[in-house]
Design a protein around this motif. Sequence first.
Motif, PDB file in Angstrom:
ATOM      1  N   ILE A 194       2.588   8.496   3.413  1.00 42.77           N
ATOM      2  CA  ILE A 194       2.422   8.393   1.962  1.00 42.77           C
ATOM      3  C   ILE A 194       1.925   6.997   1.601  1.00 42.77           C
ATOM      4  O   ILE A 194       2.166   6.030   2.325  1.00 42.77           O
ATOM      5  N   GLU A 195       1.240   6.925   0.492  1.00 39.32           N
ATOM      6  CA  GLU A 195       0.799   5.650  -0.071  1.00 39.32           C
ATOM      7  C   GLU A 195       1.608   5.382  -1.328  1.00 39.32           C
ATOM      8  O   GLU A 195       1.568   6.160  -2.281  1.00 39.32           O
ATOM      9  N   GLU A 196       2.377   4.324  -1.336  1.00 40.39           N
ATOM     10  CA  GLU A 196       3.171   3.965  -2.509  1.00 40.39           C
ATOM     11  C   GLU A 196       2.296   3.162  -3.471  1.00 40.39           C
ATOM     12  O   GLU A 196       1.552   2.277  -3.049  1.00 40.39           O
ATOM     13  N   PHE A 197       2.393   3.481  -4.759  1.00 42.01           N
ATOM     14  CA  PHE A 197       1.608   2.748  -5.752  1.00 42.01           C
ATOM     15  C   PHE A 197       2.453   2.458  -6.980  1.00 42.01           C
ATOM     16  O   PHE A 197       3.396   3.186  -7.302  1.00 42.01           O
ATOM     17  N   ASP A 198       2.115   1.361  -7.664  1.00 34.12           N
ATOM     18  CA  ASP A 198       2.828   0.978  -8.875  1.00 34.12           C
ATOM     19  C   ASP A 198       2.492   1.953  -9.996  1.00 34.12           C
ATOM     20  O   ASP A 198       1.322   2.169 -10.312  1.00 34.12           O
ATOM     21  N   SER A 199       3.520   2.535 -10.592  1.00 34.12           N
ATOM     22  CA  SER A 199       3.318   3.571 -11.606  1.00 34.12           C
ATOM     23  C   SER A 199       2.606   3.056 -12.849  1.00 34.12           C
ATOM     24  O   SER A 199       1.913   3.804 -13.533  1.00 34.12           O
ATOM     25  N   VAL A 200       2.766   1.778 -13.154  1.00 36.33           N
ATOM     26  CA  VAL A 200       2.177   1.204 -14.366  1.00 36.33           C
ATOM     27  C   VAL A 200       0.735   0.757 -14.126  1.00 36.33           C
ATOM     28  O   VAL A 200      -0.185   1.136 -14.847  1.00 36.33           O
ATOM     29  N   SER A 201       0.534  -0.043 -13.097  1.00 40.24           N
ATOM     30  CA  SER A 201      -0.781  -0.620 -12.842  1.00 40.24           C
ATOM     31  C   SER A 201      -1.667   0.238 -11.948  1.00 40.24           C
ATOM     32  O   SER A 201      -2.888   0.092 -11.935  1.00 40.24           O
ATOM     33  N   GLY A 202      -1.029   1.130 -11.173  1.00 45.78           N
ATOM     34  CA  GLY A 202      -1.781   1.930 -10.215  1.00 45.78           C
ATOM     35  C   GLY A 202      -2.084   1.165  -8.937  1.00 45.78           C
ATOM     36  O   GLY A 202      -2.731   1.683  -8.030  1.00 45.78           O
ATOM     37  N   GLU A 203      -1.598  -0.062  -8.851  1.00 38.16           N
ATOM     38  CA  GLU A 203      -1.868  -0.927  -7.708  1.00 38.16           C
ATOM     39  C   GLU A 203      -1.186  -0.421  -6.432  1.00 38.16           C
ATOM     40  O   GLU A 203      -0.041   0.028  -6.459  1.00 38.16           O
ATOM     41  N   TYR A 204      -1.899  -0.509  -5.327  1.00 41.76           N
ATOM     42  CA  TYR A 204      -1.362  -0.130  -4.022  1.00 41.76           C
ATOM     43  C   TYR A 204      -0.208  -1.049  -3.645  1.00 41.76           C
ATOM     44  O   TYR A 204      -0.289  -2.268  -3.837  1.00 41.76           O
ATOM     45  N   ILE A 205       0.873  -0.479  -3.124  1.00 46.89           N
ATOM     46  CA  ILE A 205       2.026  -1.273  -2.703  1.00 46.89           C
ATOM     47  C   ILE A 205       2.156  -1.278  -1.190  1.00 46.89           C
ATOM     48  O   ILE A 205       2.187  -2.335  -0.559  1.00 46.89           O
ATOM     49  N   ALA A 206       2.260  -0.112  -0.582  1.00 43.35           N
ATOM     50  CA  ALA A 206       2.445  -0.036   0.865  1.00 43.35           C
ATOM     51  C   ALA A 206       2.186   1.377   1.362  1.00 43.35           C
ATOM     52  O   ALA A 206       2.193   2.332   0.573  1.00 43.35           O
TER      53      ALA A 206
END
Length: 281
Positions: free
Chosen positions: A133-145
């Motif tokens: 899975i690709e984790e992303f910030d729900s607000v910014s949509g930015e990739y996390i890990a």
Amino acid sequence: MSEKIIKGVSLPAYSVLMSVYAGEKAEFFKQSVDSMLAQTYPTDDFVLVCDGELTEELDELVAHYEENYSFFHVLRLEEKLGTGGCANEGLKLCKNEYIVKMDSDDIALPERCETSLYCMAKKPDTDILGAYIEEFDSVSGEYIATKKTPLTHKEIMKYARRRNPFNNQTLVYKKSAVEKTGGYSDVKRCEDYDFVVRMLAGGAKGRNIGKVLVRYRVTEGNYERRKNWANTKSFIAVRWRIHKMGFSSLIDFLVPTALQLIIFIMPSKLTGKIYKKLLRK
């Protein structure tokens, strides 16, 4: 749904199984359902379990899908059963042997189902399948890990002694294998880990696909929920249960339990860094 053949392999039909509750944001729910409806290999059976009374916004969306998609089937529960209970009830309505589990706030990549069903058709002894899975910030949509998981059955069995060897958001499994195991138990938290271990302990063959197939939404409350005392107690209880059934050793129980207790007492910002830098590798 017409039959799809890839590289000489005929893909089996599958059912989508999802549950939703009043605490879900309508926007996230819509994105999740739409991502499953936009699959390159579409389903002919979408089962949605409504876990208790929903909000007006969610009800409107559910009604929209019911009206516009003949294969969209809704089960409304009067009382909340939680993730495991909803899965058990929804499974009874799924008409296909292959079940694609989907969370109501994550986003499936367009090729998720095609890739997963191709893998299961190519390796028919597989009973339970996952992916990265690709984790992303729900607000910014930015990739996390990117959260990676062990690929082979042997690696999965070893990994499962201490941690969940599958990303729950990516699970695909055979209905017959789940029924043989008895479905989800009455555990209220960490039910997915408990479920897959009982599947594996019962003889189910597991595999993971080494690529991202689902985008996992991370909100501000994610790390706080992981630090919640109720979740921590459940984490420990499930691991003790796994140890008592003979699946893991005492050291396999003690090491992750100690880590979970450390995470519980440390600041949330530090917890987030640990999950991102260490646990996602």
